[in-house]
Structures are given as structure tokens and as C-alpha cells.
Design a protein around this motif. Structure first.
Motif, PDB file in Angstrom:
ATOM      1  N   LEU A  43      -3.878  -1.235  19.472  1.00 19.51           N
ATOM      2  CA  LEU A  43      -3.210  -2.098  19.449  1.00 19.51           C
ATOM      3  C   LEU A  43      -3.632  -3.636  19.326  1.00 19.51           C
ATOM      4  O   LEU A  43      -2.998  -4.471  19.278  1.00 19.51           O
ATOM      5  N   SER A  44      -4.867  -3.414  19.378  1.00 17.58           N
ATOM      6  CA  SER A  44      -5.416  -4.902  19.267  1.00 17.58           C
ATOM      7  C   SER A  44      -5.602  -5.091  17.515  1.00 17.58           C
ATOM      8  O   SER A  44      -5.919  -4.415  16.906  1.00 17.58           O
ATOM      9  N   VAL A  45      -5.279  -6.469  17.290  1.00 21.66           N
ATOM     10  CA  VAL A  45      -4.943  -6.938  16.090  1.00 21.66           C
ATOM     11  C   VAL A  45      -6.217  -7.029  15.310  1.00 21.66           C
ATOM     12  O   VAL A  45      -6.546  -6.610  14.207  1.00 21.66           O
ATOM     13  N   ARG A  46      -7.222  -7.315  16.013  1.00 21.58           N
ATOM     14  CA  ARG A  46      -8.520  -7.265  15.424  1.00 21.58           C
ATOM     15  C   ARG A  46      -9.190  -5.995  14.966  1.00 21.58           C
ATOM     16  O   ARG A  46      -9.564  -5.739  13.728  1.00 21.58           O
ATOM     17  N   ASP A  47      -9.086  -4.772  15.760  1.00 18.77           N
ATOM     18  CA  ASP A  47      -9.303  -3.378  15.442  1.00 18.77           C
ATOM     19  C   ASP A  47      -8.448  -3.067  14.320  1.00 18.77           C
ATOM     20  O   ASP A  47      -8.811  -2.282  13.275  1.00 18.77           O
ATOM     21  N   ILE A  48      -7.054  -3.390  14.198  1.00 12.46           N
ATOM     22  CA  ILE A  48      -6.279  -2.794  13.035  1.00 12.46           C
ATOM     23  C   ILE A  48      -6.746  -3.558  11.778  1.00 12.46           C
ATOM     24  O   ILE A  48      -7.001  -2.844  10.785  1.00 12.46           O
ATOM     25  N   VAL A  49      -7.232  -4.753  11.836  1.00 13.62           N
ATOM     26  CA  VAL A  49      -7.802  -5.389  10.435  1.00 13.62           C
ATOM     27  C   VAL A  49      -9.235  -4.662  10.291  1.00 13.62           C
ATOM     28  O   VAL A  49      -9.295  -4.448   9.128  1.00 13.62           O
ATOM     29  N   ASN A  50      -9.978  -4.539  11.187  1.00 17.35           N
ATOM     30  CA  ASN A  50     -11.257  -4.011  11.061  1.00 17.35           C
ATOM     31  C   ASN A  50     -10.953  -2.325  10.111  1.00 17.35           C
ATOM     32  O   ASN A  50     -12.073  -1.975   9.600  1.00 17.35           O
ATOM     33  N   ALA A  51      -9.883  -1.735  10.849  1.00 16.62           N
ATOM     34  CA  ALA A  51      -9.744  -0.472  10.170  1.00 16.62           C
ATOM     35  C   ALA A  51      -9.304  -0.432   8.798  1.00 16.62           C
ATOM     36  O   ALA A  51      -9.133   0.593   8.147  1.00 16.62           O
ATOM     37  N   GLN A  52      -9.308  -1.489   8.160  1.00 19.29           N
ATOM     38  CA  GLN A  52      -8.804  -1.905   6.729  1.00 19.29           C
ATOM     39  C   GLN A  52      -9.880  -2.112   5.707  1.00 19.29           C
ATOM     40  O   GLN A  52      -9.500  -2.607   4.532  1.00 19.29           O
ATOM     41  N   ARG A  53     -11.149  -2.084   6.021  1.00 11.72           N
ATOM     42  CA  ARG A  53     -12.023  -2.470   5.464  1.00 11.72           C
ATOM     43  C   ARG A  53     -12.289  -1.618   3.997  1.00 11.72           C
ATOM     44  O   ARG A  53     -11.637  -0.569   3.986  1.00 11.72           O
ATOM     45  N   HIS A  54     -13.034  -2.046   3.218  1.00 14.75           N
ATOM     46  CA  HIS A  54     -13.200  -1.555   1.744  1.00 14.75           C
ATOM     47  C   HIS A  54     -11.820  -1.334   1.208  1.00 14.75           C
ATOM     48  O   HIS A  54     -11.603  -0.312   0.703  1.00 14.75           O
ATOM     49  N   LEU A  55     -11.069  -2.363   1.339  1.00 10.55           N
ATOM     50  CA  LEU A  55      -9.608  -2.432   0.296  1.00 10.55           C
ATOM     51  C   LEU A  55      -8.825  -1.317   0.819  1.00 10.55           C
ATOM     52  O   LEU A  55      -7.939  -0.749   0.153  1.00 10.55           O
ATOM     53  N   HIS A  56      -9.028  -0.735   2.363  1.00  7.47           N
ATOM     54  CA  HIS A  56      -8.112   0.430   2.761  1.00  7.47           C
ATOM     55  C   HIS A  56      -7.041  -0.381   3.505  1.00  7.47           C
ATOM     56  O   HIS A  56      -6.772  -0.203   4.527  1.00  7.47           O
TER      57      HIS A  56
END
Lengths: 400, 338
Positions: free
Chosen positions: B179-192
Motif C-alpha cells: 500500500l506504500s506509494v513508494r513501493d508501488i512506483v518502484n515495482a514499475q521499474r524498466h517501463l513496467h
């Protein structure tokens, strides 16, 4: 019929609320006041209250010479000044038995159709704005501005034109006028496409207008509706075609009729009329006859400036018309024409003097407004707004 | 980090964020006026400053100097509290929104975010829902019929669309597992970016966000052609301005959220000297938010307005089932892939 509630009155049931919409309200188009009795968002009863723009024009007419009434007519339905001019002039010309030269007639038709476009553009813009599409409003006003410039060219005025006079036109159209009209007429159908792109196929617009504010053909006739309000309910009446005046019989045009009787049907009728009208302007341009623009009736029509200054007789007539007016044979006449809003009628009674005994206007908006209660009761508040837009009332026309 | 440094850094961050937020809100008004003007063949503000850039300041000064009318019949405590509530919750949600990654200024380093809560997303959703109190109370306490209708519409609308807004994000949460916004963003690395995996969720989110912020074509609570100005009909001066700013703050918030959840937040090509490396993520983030703001304006000046019942039907009968279906499908796929 049950008594309608006044704004101050308590509602009939505890569950309803009396809402006073107008006369100062963004979308009652002027100073219309609607007294709504609502249950939640549903309209239980609706009563239009008019009279906030009463100007006393009908009474004022009785104190003016016949030719002095023309500028008053502009101010009745201020969105179609030339239509009012035309209707009044036709009525008086009928009493006088004047023959209008062909060029004046064609010019009258052309200017009338431009006026119709002007009026419909204001309608389309405000109707769309009421429904929430603000941009269409400014697009419409952009084209309206061009029409107003054309009006200014011929008459010196943008809105209160008074361009038609008893016996013809006030002035010859200036040099370069027809080219400007041609340019506008060539461009305008593309602009109509632009409006339609934003509205006609738009799902939200269709949801807001289809099946909303239904008016049955029987009700439309019984309540005296006319114009696109009537034609939207499937009754095919257009005075330009059915009782031609001012040379309309020389023009080819279709009368758009829709059977659905809802806001969308009335919208489509008017948008189609925009296209028909511009077609008639094109026809008028192509076939514009040569010749004078004023009837040969020195006792009625003011002489040209030049003649007045060089000929004794013309000076006398000029002086007489300005100071004492001209006598119109006793009698009464009703002249009806198709205004952008419907059947506009002028009933003129003459007692043989230079001032009318009575001038009564049959205002299309007045009759059309009567249909509003029938359309809106049982619908939602938002539909009332759509319905007001779709009958296109002008308060100046109603109150006079 | 000592307690003093922590307090100072937090204060600086909070003030900076509030300043940025207010400026963003003010300039989205400018953007709105400018873009709408160009859509409509007008110029928009041109007089105050170059390209009318100082117009928001002029507007603010105007609002301050306007007479603050309070109707005789209003219920004063709530009438005054309503704009404050609206404004407060509009600003609260920005606290957990990250603008960029870790930055270092001399010996100190910080995340570009006021606070990184592990339930950040819930805070945002919660505070935007609280915003409805401002609107509903304004409508009720004004003691005017138009305001009342506007307030009623607003509460019903915002509560309904809150549901699909929240559910639209659940798909993303399932994929990120946090639920952490930072983790959600980090999960989208490499154009995912989640937009590629959650297109349905994105569309539902976007539409609900329009409704949630009372923007056209869902601007029914303040439908000026029907309800004059809806819930803020009786407000003037700064009280009105607070509603106004709150609305734009909310727009910025949902635009930020869309960026973070679906468009990879601050992620983007990074390189060059350290200072550029630190700034580039912020620029990417701002550009993406700007795109959403522009979309808002574009849609508003193109589409007509829904009718109240149609709006509710659309929310409950179309968006909600779509969002639910999206969750089921996402959950199945995630479970299947382990």
C-alpha cells in the motif's frame, strides 16, 4: 386545473420543495421565472412566470407614425430584428396595397435567412452551454459575429437594424456586401459540421436530449406551438412554404421535420434549418435581381437624399412624411411569417390616420412557452434546462 | 538523525509541499483558462504579466479584497467550517505523495515526500473522501435551495464514485503487493508501467477521478446552468476561493495519483551530472502530472454534462462492475503466475 403554487406559497405536500428558478438564473435565457415544485430532483409542477421584461411596445406603437414603429419592432424579438421588421412592413404594405420591387424582396429574403442563422446560432450556443458544452457557445458566437458585421454593413447597426422600411429597404446594400455574404455562405456549412461534430453524435449529448421533454403532436397543436417546436413533434407546417410571402415561392428549400417530439428532435430540426437557410442565402445571391430597392410610392417612401436636395416635390414629400407621417387606409390586417421561433404575426388595425389604431404581435415564444409545463412535469431539474433551451424562447418576444 | 534535524527537515518539507501544492493549484487555474481559451479561439489571460502568468496572483488578491458576505440565514459554525474542511483535506493527501526519489543536500539526505507511510494510499483515499464533508456541509449550512441540491448531489456522487475509484486501484495493489506509494512506483521499474497491465483499471480510475473531483462532464454539484453554482452559491470572497483552490488541489492530487499508480511516477530516463540526476525524476513526475491536468481541461471544454440519474447509473452499473471484474481477473492471473 389545480391552482399553481406561488413562490411564497407552501408546497402541497410535505415531501416537495418549491424552487424559484429565475428571473436571475444562468439558464433561463433572460428574465424568465419558473416556479418549480420539486420532489427530490423530480419536477412535480412547473409554472412559468412572465412579465419581467415588459416594455409596453404594443401600446407605444399607437403613439407613433407608421414608419416610426419599425425601430420598435427590432426590440421585440431582439435576436431576429429583421424578421420583426419584415412582418410589420408586410402588414402595413398590405394595408397600403404597395408593390415591392423584386430586388428589395430578394434582399429581404436573404437578410431574413441570415437573421434566422443568427438567431439559431445564439440558440445553439446557449442550448449547448446549458447542457454543459461550453465550447460550442463560443464557436457559434464566432460565426454570429460575422453575421452581425454583415448587418452593420447594410444598416449601420449590429443588432437593432431597422433595415426594412415600409415600401422596401432603408438603403442600397453597400459595395462589396454581396462578396462578403458569399464568402460567409461558402464557409458556413463547414462551421455547422464543426458544431455537429461536438454535439450530434456525442453519447452524453444524446443521453441528455433523446426522449427528454416529450411533446406529443396533439399537445403541440392544442397549445399553439409553432416553428421548430412544432416541427420537432412531426407536424409539417412552415409558413415560408405554405403561405409564401416576400417572394419565398421563388426559393427551393426543405422543411426539416422530426417525429420524435423530444429535445433532440427539435435540435436536429434547427441544425438542419441552419443548412437550409444558408442554401437560401446562396440562391438569393445567385439570383439577385437588379433594380430599385424602394417602391415607387412618393407619399410613403422617403425620397433619396440627392433628390430631396435637388427637387422641390421630393423635399415637400420628405417634409410631410417626417412631420405628419402618411395616412393608411382604414382596415385591419393580419400578417404571419415564419420567424426562427415559429409563427410570428402582426395584427395591425388602421383607422385611416397616420398612426396605427392598434398593433398586436402574435409572439411565437409566448405560445411555445406554454408547452414547457407539459414537457417538464415528471422530469428532472436538468431536463427543465434542456427543455427551455429546446423551445428557444426570447423574453422580449413574450412580454413586448 | 537527531530530533532537531528531523523536525527542521520535516518542517521545510511540509512548507515546501504546501507552497508547491498551492502554486500548482493556482497555475492549474491559469492552465485551464489558457487552454480553454485556445480551444475556443480566444486568448485567455494576457494582461497580467507575460502570457498572463501573474493572473493567479491577481485572482488571489481580488478574492482577498472582495466583501465576505455571510447570509443572515446560514448556520454559521458549519458555514465557516465547510471551506476549511474542504481545503484541509485537499492539502492533507499531498503529504504522502512522493515527488521523486532520494536526494542529498550536503550531509543530509531525504526522500522527496513529506512522509512515507506504509498505508499511504489509504491516507490519500481517506482524505479525499473526507473532502465530501466540506461540500455537503456547505450545501446544508447555506440554507439555500440551490446549495442544498448541490450538496446532496455532491455527497451522493462523491460517495458513489469513491467506491469505483478505490476498486480501480486494487488491481495495482494486487500486482505491487504493497500500500506504500513508494513501493508501488518502484515495482514499475524498466517501463513496467501499470498502465500496460491494468488498462481497464486505469480507465475506470480516470473516469472516477473526474467524478470525484467534480469536474466536467461530472460537474453536477456545481452545474451552473441548473443549480447556479451548487453548494457554493452562497459563498463569496476567500471562502469561495478556498473551495475553488480545494477543487484544484484535488485535481492535482488525483493527477499525481494517476501518475504514481499507472504511469511509473518519477521513473524515466536518468543520467548526467549528479544535480541533473537528482532533478530529472522530479521533472518526469511533473511532466506526467501536467499531462493529466491538460487532459482534465481538454475533456471539460469538449463534453456536455451528464444528468444526475445518468451519472449515478453510470457509476453503479458500468464502472463498478468493470472495476470488480478487473480485480477478479488480475487476482486470478497473479495467483496463477504465483
Amino acid at each position: 386545473m389545480a391552482q399553481f403554487p406561488l413562490a411564497t406559497a407552501e408546497p402541497d405536500q410535505d415531501s416537495t420543495l418549491v424552487l424559484n428558478m429565475g428571473p436571475q438564473h444562468p439558464s433561463t435565457h433572460g428574465v424568465l421565472r419558473l416556479i418549480l415544485e420539486i420532489d427530490g430532483e423530480t419536477v412535480v409542477r412547473l409554472r412559468p412566470e412572465i412579465g419581467y421584461l415588459h416594455t409596453g411596445i404594443e401600446k407605444t406603437c399607437e403613439a407613433k407614425f407608421y414608419q416610426q414603429v419599425v425601430p420598435l419592432t427590432d426590440r421585440i424579438d431582439y435576436l431576429c430584428p429583421m424578421t420583426n421588421n419584415l412582418c410589420y412592413c408586410l402588414a402595413v404594405e398590405k394595408l397600403l396595397g404597395l408593390e415591392i420591387p423584386p430586388k428589395a424582396q430578394w434582399m429581404r429574403v436573404m437578410m431574413n435567412e441570415l437573421t434566422r442563422i443568427n438567431s439559431h446560432l445564439v440558440w445553439l450556443g446557449t442550448h449547448a452551454m446549458d447542457i454543459g458544452a461550453f465550447t460550442v457557445f463560443l464557436y457559434c458566437f464566432r460565426e454570429r459575429e460575422d453575421i452581425l458585421r454583415l448587418f452593420e454593413m447594410v444598416s449601420g447597426q449590429r443588432m437593432m437594424t431597422s433595415y426594412f422600411r415600409i415600401g422596401g429597404l432603408a438603403l442600397e446594400p453597400p459595395l462589396g456586401f454581396f462578396e462578403k455574404v458569399k464568402k460567409f455562405a461558402d464557409r458556413f456549412p463547414g462551421n455547422v459540421d464543426e458544431y455537429e461534430n461536438l454535439l450530434t453524435g456525442n453519447p452524453i449529448f444524446m443521453m441528455r436530449t433523446k426522449g427528454v421533454a416529450y411533446l406529443s403532436p396533439e399537445d403541440a397543436i392544442a397549445l399553439g406551438a409553432s416553428g421548430p417546436t412544432l416541427r420537432g413533434s412531426g407536424i409539417d407546417i412552415d409558413l415560408r412554404r405554405d403561405a409564401p410571402y416576400s417572394g419565398y415561392e421563388n426559393f427551393k428549400f426543405n422543411v426539416p421535420v422530426r417525429n420524435e417530439g423530444d429535445v433532440f428532435a427539435r435540435y436536429l430540426c434547427r441544425v438542419q434549418e441552419l443548412r437550409e437557410s444558408i442554401g437560401m442565402v446562396q440562391q438569393a445571391l445567385a439570383g439577385m435581381p437588379e433594380g430599385p430597392v424602394k417602391a415607387d410610392a412618393p407619399k410613403v417612401v422617403l425620397p433619396d437624399r440627392e433628390k430631396m436636395k435637388t427637387q422641390m416635390e421630393a423635399l415637400i414629400y420628405h417634409f410631410k412624411i417626417i412631420t405628419e407621417g402618411f395616412a393608411v387606409p382604414a382596415g385591419e390586417v393580419y400578417q404571419a411569417i415564419e420567424s426562427p421561433r415559429g409563427e410570428m404575426g402582426y395584427y395591425v388595425v388602421s383607422d385611416g390616420t397616420a398612426k396605427p389604431y392598434r398593433v398586436h404581435m402574435r409572439a411565437p415564444s409566448y405560445a411555445n412557452l406554454q408547452t414547457l409545463s407539459r414537457m417538464c412535469e415528471g422530469q428532472l431539474i436538468a431536463d427543465v434546462i434542456a427543455a427551455i433551451g429546446s423551445i428557444d424562447v426570447i423574453l422580449g418576444d413574450i412580454d413586448r | 538523525m537527531s530530533i532537531t534535524t528531523f523536525v527542521i527537515i520535516s518542517l521545510i518539507k511540509s512548507l515546501a509541499v504546501i507552497f508547491v501544492m498551492m502554486t500548482a493549484a493556482a497555475y492549474s487555474v491559469w492552465l485551464e483558462r489558457k487552454v480553454s481559451a485556445h480551444i475556443q479561439n480566444r486568448w485567455g489571460p494576457t494582461k497580467v504579466g507575460p502570457f498572463g502568468l501573474l493572473q493567479p496572483l491577481a485572482d488571489g488578491v481580488k478574492f482577498i479584497f472582495k466583501e465576505d458576505l455571510v447570509e443572515a440565514n446560514v448556520y454559521k459554525p458549519l458555514y465557516i467550517a465547510a471551506p476549511i474542511i474542504a481545503m484541509m483535506f485537499a492539502l492533507t493527501s499531498i503529504a504522502v505523495i512522493p515527488f521523486g526519489n532520494w536526494v542529498e543536500v550536503g550531509p543530509w539526505g531525504t526522500y522527496l515526500q513529506v512522509t512515507d507511510l506504509n498505508i499511504g494510499l489509504l491516507v490519500i483515499l481517506g482524505s479525499t473522501s473526507m473532502g465530501v464533508y466540506g461540500v455537503a456541509l456547505a450545501g446544508w449550512s447555506s440554507n439555500s435551495k440551490y446549495s442544498l441540491l448541490g450538496g446532496l448531489r455532491a455527497s451522493a456522487q462523491m460517495i458513489s464514485y469513491e467506491v469505483s475509484l478505490g476498486l480501480a486501484l486494487v488491481g495495482v495493489l494486487i500486482m505491487a503487493g504493497s500500500l506504500s506509494v513508494r513501493d508501488i512506483v518502484n515495482a514499475q521499474r524498466h517501463l513496467h508501467w501499470n498502465i500496460f497491465f491494468q488498462p481497464v483499471g486505469f480507465v475506470v480510475y480516470l473516469i472516477s477521478a473526474y467524478a470525484e473531483t467534480n469536474r466536467a462532464p461530472f460537474d453536477l454539484p456545481e452545474a451552473e446552468s441548473e443549480l447556479v453554482a451548487g453548494y457554493h452559491t452562497e459563498y463569496s470572497s476567500m471562502k469561495f476561493a478556498m473551495f475553488f483552490v480545494a477543487e484544484y488541489c484535488n485535481m492535482v492530487t488525483v493527477a499525481c495519483l494517476a501518475t504514481l499508480m499507472f504511469f511509473g511516477g518519477w521513473l524515466g530516463p536518468v543520467g548526467g551530472p549528479p544535480i541533473v540526476q537528482a532533478l530529472l525524476p522530479v521533472i518526469w513526475f511533473c511532466l506526467k502530472v501536467f499531462f493529466f491536468m491538460f487532459l482534465y481541461v481538454w475533456v471539460r471544454w469538449t463534453l456536455p454534462r451528464f444528468r444526475y440519474d445518468q451519472l449515478m447509473a453510470f457509476g453503479w452499473k458500468i464502472l463498478l462492475p468493470l472495476a470488480l471484474a478487473n480485480i477478479v481477473v488480475t487476482a486470478l492471473i497473479v495467483a496463477w503466475r504465483g
